[in-house]
Design a protein around this motif. Sequence first.
Motif, short mmCIF file in Angstrom:
data_model
loop_
_atom_site.label_atom_id
_atom_site.label_comp_id
_atom_site.label_asym_id
_atom_site.label_seq_id
_atom_site.Cartn_x
_atom_site.Cartn_y
_atom_site.Cartn_z
N THR A 2 0.84 -1.34 -0.07
CA THR A 2 0.08 -0.14 0.35
C THR A 2 1.06 1.50 -0.22
O THR A 2 -0.01 2.36 0.15
N VAL A 3 2.17 1.41 -0.22
CA VAL A 3 3.13 2.55 -0.16
C VAL A 3 3.17 3.06 0.63
O VAL A 3 3.56 4.04 0.79
N GLY A 4 3.00 1.79 2.37
CA GLY A 4 3.56 2.85 3.10
C GLY A 4 1.99 3.40 4.37
O GLY A 4 2.17 3.19 4.89
N ILE A 5 1.38 2.64 3.35
CA ILE A 5 -0.21 4.03 3.81
C ILE A 5 -0.78 2.68 5.38
O ILE A 5 -0.86 3.21 6.46
N LEU A 6 -1.07 1.18 4.76
CA LEU A 6 -1.12 0.42 5.64
C LEU A 6 -0.59 0.29 7.51
O LEU A 6 -0.87 0.37 8.29
N GLU A 7 0.94 0.31 6.93
CA GLU A 7 2.46 0.30 7.55
C GLU A 7 1.85 1.94 8.33
O GLU A 7 1.86 1.53 10.09
N ILE A 8 1.63 3.11 8.44
CA ILE A 8 1.32 4.09 8.70
C ILE A 8 0.44 4.03 10.00
O ILE A 8 0.60 4.29 10.67
N LEU A 9 -0.81 3.77 9.19
CA LEU A 9 -1.95 3.28 9.81
C LEU A 9 -1.84 2.52 11.63
O LEU A 9 -1.73 2.83 12.46
#
Length: 86
Positions: A57-64
């Motif tokens: 997810t280009v970092g979105i899931l990881e940041i969430l």
Amino acid sequence: MLSIMNFLNSSFPFTPLNPAIIFALVIWALFWKGLALWHSAHQNNKNWFIAILVLNTVGILEILYLFIFAKEKFDIKTVSKNLLNR
């Protein structure tokens, strides 16, 4: 044919014709993915670990995950203190 290539270069910055943006996105995604995988492994969150590993997810899931869903919220001070104490 040449006019179509010029149109693609000027209109769509995320096409394979612009490798600098793709390279920046890969570095961004790898940084957040590595950080979230490390954090979820230390908290024994197997479901999150698998989801983060499989989904891109280009970092979105990881940041969430790091800032909202993790049991122990991500804090750069805590991480740096833990790394220095080893």
